[in-house]
Design a protein around this motif. Structure first.
Motif, PDB file in Angstrom:
ATOM      1  N   LEU A   1      32.096  38.338  26.905  1.00 38.87           N
ATOM      2  CA  LEU A   1      32.699  39.173  27.942  1.00 38.87           C
ATOM      3  C   LEU A   1      31.882  39.160  29.227  1.00 38.87           C
ATOM      4  O   LEU A   1      32.438  39.109  30.326  1.00 38.87           O
ATOM      5  CB  LEU A   1      32.872  40.607  27.442  1.00 38.87           C
ATOM      6  CG  LEU A   1      33.975  40.820  26.425  1.00 38.87           C
ATOM      7  CD1 LEU A   1      33.940  42.237  25.874  1.00 38.87           C
ATOM      8  CD2 LEU A   1      35.330  40.521  27.037  1.00 38.87           C
ATOM      9  N   ALA A   2      30.554  39.179  29.100  1.00 36.91           N
ATOM     10  CA  ALA A   2      29.701  39.118  30.291  1.00 36.91           C
ATOM     11  C   ALA A   2      29.882  37.781  31.009  1.00 36.91           C
ATOM     12  O   ALA A   2      30.007  37.744  32.245  1.00 36.91           O
ATOM     13  CB  ALA A   2      28.238  39.332  29.905  1.00 36.91           C
ATOM     14  N   PHE A   3      29.904  36.686  30.258  1.00 38.94           N
ATOM     15  CA  PHE A   3      30.098  35.376  30.877  1.00 38.94           C
ATOM     16  C   PHE A   3      31.489  35.246  31.495  1.00 38.94           C
ATOM     17  O   PHE A   3      31.646  34.655  32.561  1.00 38.94           O
ATOM     18  CB  PHE A   3      29.847  34.247  29.868  1.00 38.94           C
ATOM     19  CG  PHE A   3      28.390  33.933  29.676  1.00 38.94           C
ATOM     20  CD1 PHE A   3      27.698  33.170  30.600  1.00 38.94           C
ATOM     21  CD2 PHE A   3      27.701  34.430  28.585  1.00 38.94           C
ATOM     22  CE1 PHE A   3      26.354  32.884  30.442  1.00 38.94           C
ATOM     23  CE2 PHE A   3      26.355  34.157  28.407  1.00 38.94           C
ATOM     24  CZ  PHE A   3      25.674  33.386  29.338  1.00 38.94           C
ATOM     25  N   ILE A   4      32.495  35.805  30.853  1.00 35.25           N
ATOM     26  CA  ILE A   4      33.844  35.753  31.401  1.00 35.25           C
ATOM     27  C   ILE A   4      33.932  36.568  32.688  1.00 35.25           C
ATOM     28  O   ILE A   4      34.537  36.124  33.672  1.00 35.25           O
ATOM     29  CB  ILE A   4      34.880  36.226  30.357  1.00 35.25           C
ATOM     30  CG1 ILE A   4      34.997  35.191  29.234  1.00 35.25           C
ATOM     31  CG2 ILE A   4      36.244  36.476  30.997  1.00 35.25           C
ATOM     32  CD1 ILE A   4      35.785  35.675  28.025  1.00 35.25           C
ATOM     33  N   ALA A   5      33.332  37.756  32.697  1.00 32.25           N
ATOM     34  CA  ALA A   5      33.324  38.579  33.915  1.00 32.25           C
ATOM     35  C   ALA A   5      32.628  37.827  35.051  1.00 32.25           C
ATOM     36  O   ALA A   5      33.096  37.827  36.198  1.00 32.25           O
ATOM     37  CB  ALA A   5      32.629  39.916  33.658  1.00 32.25           C
TER      38      ALA A   5
ATOM     39  N   GLY B   1      39.392  38.805  39.316  1.00 31.79           N
ATOM     40  CA  GLY B   1      39.704  38.540  37.913  1.00 31.79           C
ATOM     41  C   GLY B   1      38.829  39.313  36.953  1.00 31.79           C
ATOM     42  O   GLY B   1      39.238  39.624  35.838  1.00 31.79           O
ATOM     43  N   SER B   2      37.623  39.634  37.385  1.00 33.60           N
ATOM     44  CA  SER B   2      36.731  40.394  36.508  1.00 33.60           C
ATOM     45  C   SER B   2      37.250  41.809  36.276  1.00 33.60           C
ATOM     46  O   SER B   2      36.851  42.466  35.318  1.00 33.60           O
ATOM     47  CB  SER B   2      35.320  40.432  37.086  1.00 33.60           C
ATOM     48  OG  SER B   2      35.341  41.038  38.367  1.00 33.60           O
ATOM     49  N   LEU B   3      38.155  42.275  37.112  1.00 31.80           N
ATOM     50  CA  LEU B   3      38.756  43.594  36.903  1.00 31.80           C
ATOM     51  C   LEU B   3      39.561  43.623  35.605  1.00 31.80           C
ATOM     52  O   LEU B   3      39.730  44.677  35.003  1.00 31.80           O
ATOM     53  CB  LEU B   3      39.645  43.984  38.080  1.00 31.80           C
ATOM     54  CG  LEU B   3      38.914  44.312  39.373  1.00 31.80           C
ATOM     55  CD1 LEU B   3      39.907  44.585  40.490  1.00 31.80           C
ATOM     56  CD2 LEU B   3      37.973  45.482  39.183  1.00 31.80           C
ATOM     57  N   TYR B   4      40.048  42.459  35.173  1.00 29.69           N
ATOM     58  CA  TYR B   4      40.773  42.394  33.906  1.00 29.69           C
ATOM     59  C   TYR B   4      39.870  42.839  32.753  1.00 29.69           C
ATOM     60  O   TYR B   4      40.293  43.595  31.880  1.00 29.69           O
ATOM     61  CB  TYR B   4      41.294  40.976  33.647  1.00 29.69           C
ATOM     62  CG  TYR B   4      41.861  40.822  32.261  1.00 29.69           C
ATOM     63  CD1 TYR B   4      43.110  41.355  31.950  1.00 29.69           C
ATOM     64  CD2 TYR B   4      41.140  40.180  31.258  1.00 29.69           C
ATOM     65  CE1 TYR B   4      43.625  41.248  30.671  1.00 29.69           C
ATOM     66  CE2 TYR B   4      41.643  40.077  29.981  1.00 29.69           C
ATOM     67  CZ  TYR B   4      42.881  40.601  29.686  1.00 29.69           C
ATOM     68  OH  TYR B   4      43.380  40.508  28.413  1.00 29.69           O
ATOM     69  N   ILE B   5      38.627  42.370  32.747  1.00 23.18           N
ATOM     70  CA  ILE B   5      37.674  42.742  31.704  1.00 23.18           C
ATOM     71  C   ILE B   5      37.469  44.260  31.714  1.00 23.18           C
ATOM     72  O   ILE B   5      37.455  44.908  30.670  1.00 23.18           O
ATOM     73  CB  ILE B   5      36.317  42.021  31.900  1.00 23.18           C
ATOM     74  CG1 ILE B   5      36.479  40.508  31.823  1.00 23.18           C
ATOM     75  CG2 ILE B   5      35.264  42.524  30.920  1.00 23.18           C
ATOM     76  CD1 ILE B   5      36.856  39.979  30.471  1.00 23.18           C
ATOM     77  N   LEU B   6      37.320  44.823  32.906  1.00 25.16           N
ATOM     78  CA  LEU B   6      37.125  46.263  33.014  1.00 25.16           C
ATOM     79  C   LEU B   6      38.352  47.029  32.536  1.00 25.16           C
ATOM     80  O   LEU B   6      38.237  48.004  31.795  1.00 25.16           O
ATOM     81  CB  LEU B   6      36.819  46.658  34.461  1.00 25.16           C
ATOM     82  CG  LEU B   6      35.459  46.262  34.988  1.00 25.16           C
ATOM     83  CD1 LEU B   6      35.307  46.712  36.428  1.00 25.16           C
ATOM     84  CD2 LEU B   6      34.376  46.866  34.132  1.00 25.16           C
ATOM     85  N   ALA B   7      39.534  46.603  32.967  1.00 24.60           N
ATOM     86  CA  ALA B   7      40.763  47.306  32.594  1.00 24.60           C
ATOM     87  C   ALA B   7      40.989  47.249  31.088  1.00 24.60           C
ATOM     88  O   ALA B   7      41.374  48.254  30.467  1.00 24.60           O
ATOM     89  CB  ALA B   7      41.959  46.722  33.344  1.00 24.60           C
ATOM     90  N   TYR B   8      40.738  46.090  30.476  1.00 20.55           N
ATOM     91  CA  TYR B   8      40.949  45.963  29.036  1.00 20.55           C
ATOM     92  C   TYR B   8      39.960  46.837  28.265  1.00 20.55           C
ATOM     93  O   TYR B   8      40.347  47.534  27.318  1.00 20.55           O
ATOM     94  CB  TYR B   8      40.843  44.505  28.603  1.00 20.55           C
ATOM     95  CG  TYR B   8      41.185  44.317  27.150  1.00 20.55           C
ATOM     96  CD1 TYR B   8      42.478  44.540  26.694  1.00 20.55           C
ATOM     97  CD2 TYR B   8      40.217  43.953  26.222  1.00 20.55           C
ATOM     98  CE1 TYR B   8      42.804  44.397  25.356  1.00 20.55           C
ATOM     99  CE2 TYR B   8      40.533  43.805  24.885  1.00 20.55           C
ATOM    100  CZ  TYR B   8      41.816  44.030  24.453  1.00 20.55           C
ATOM    101  OH  TYR B   8      42.132  43.899  23.130  1.00 20.55           O
ATOM    102  N   ASN B   9      38.695  46.821  28.665  1.00 19.72           N
ATOM    103  CA  ASN B   9      37.705  47.668  27.996  1.00 19.72           C
ATOM    104  C   ASN B   9      37.993  49.147  28.231  1.00 19.72           C
ATOM    105  O   ASN B   9      37.760  49.975  27.347  1.00 19.72           O
ATOM    106  CB  ASN B   9      36.292  47.300  28.445  1.00 19.72           C
ATOM    107  CG  ASN B   9      35.771  46.102  27.701  1.00 19.72           C
ATOM    108  OD1 ASN B   9      35.464  46.200  26.524  1.00 19.72           O
ATOM    109  ND2 ASN B   9      35.707  44.966  28.368  1.00 19.72           N
ATOM    110  N   ALA B  10      38.517  49.483  29.404  1.00 17.95           N
ATOM    111  CA  ALA B  10      38.893  50.872  29.681  1.00 17.95           C
ATOM    112  C   ALA B  10      40.037  51.290  28.767  1.00 17.95           C
ATOM    113  O   ALA B  10      40.073  52.428  28.274  1.00 17.95           O
ATOM    114  CB  ALA B  10      39.292  51.038  31.144  1.00 17.95           C
ATOM    115  N   SER B  11      40.981  50.371  28.493  1.00 25.50           N
ATOM    116  CA  SER B  11      42.103  50.716  27.611  1.00 25.50           C
ATOM    117  C   SER B  11      41.619  50.950  26.180  1.00 25.50           C
ATOM    118  O   SER B  11      42.113  51.845  25.494  1.00 25.50           O
ATOM    119  CB  SER B  11      43.185  49.636  27.659  1.00 25.50           C
ATOM    120  OG  SER B  11      42.756  48.442  27.040  1.00 25.50           O
TER     121      SER B  11
END
Length: 172
Positions: free
Chosen positions: A61-65, A75-85
């Motif tokens: 996840l860190a590398f993807i962000a 695009g890194s906002l996707y990682i945040l939004a998914y983890n927030a969900s």
């Protein structure tokens, strides 16, 4: 520093919204809307990854962000939004039980507060990785060093978050 604060506030705002949505939507709707998040917790409310799998997943996840912010910026906002969900479902489950009397996500957390330390550390790690990727795009020599430093901090935070996740009682 301002960007990291912005992302932190954005993340926790999304967690609150997902938590409210999960808690107040009728179970038939929320179970479908949050099916992907509920699948993460497994059939008895335990995460389905062994300790090494948790670390590998968090490093990914860190590398993807980092990569998403280099190649696609937001695009890194996707990682945040998914983890927030995921966090919203996790912390919304007790409220859902209070409101609806049941949820497929409960009862699986004896102490939700035990999840806060590693959650906060991991999210900060992903934020640092995303910001590092964004800085790296500038290609200025002084900023490349700053981006490298931030990314190293992000990786160190992933390891620290993993340690907290597997050692704090109730976190695994």
């Amino acid at each position: 520093e301002g960007l990291i604060t912005f992302y932190m506030l954005l993340f926790f705002g999304m967690v609150i919204i997902y938590m409210i949505l999960f808690a107040f939507l009728p179970p038939a709707i929320s179970d479908k809307a949050f099916a992907a998040q509920l699948d993460i917790f497994g059939p008895r409310g335990n995460f389905n990854l062994p300790h090494g799998g948790i670390l590998f997943n968090n490093l990914q996840l860190a590398f993807i962000a980092f990569a998403l912010s280099i190649f696609y910026g937001a695009g890194s906002l996707y990682i945040l939004a998914y983890n927030a969900s995921i966090a919203g479902v996790m912390y919304g489950a007790p409220f859902k039980v209070l409101i609806w009397g049941t949820t497929t996500a409960a009862p699986f957390y004896a102490n939700l507060l035990s999840y806060l330390p590693h959650t906060i550390v991991e999210i900060v790690a992903y934020l640092f990785a995303a910001v590092a990727g964004g800085i790296l795009v500038s290609k200025r020599e002084d900023e490349i060093l700053e981006a490298t430093f931030l990314f190293c901090i992000a990786i160190a935070l992933v390891f620290f978050g993993w340690y907290l996740e597997v050692t704090i009682p109730g976190s695994f």
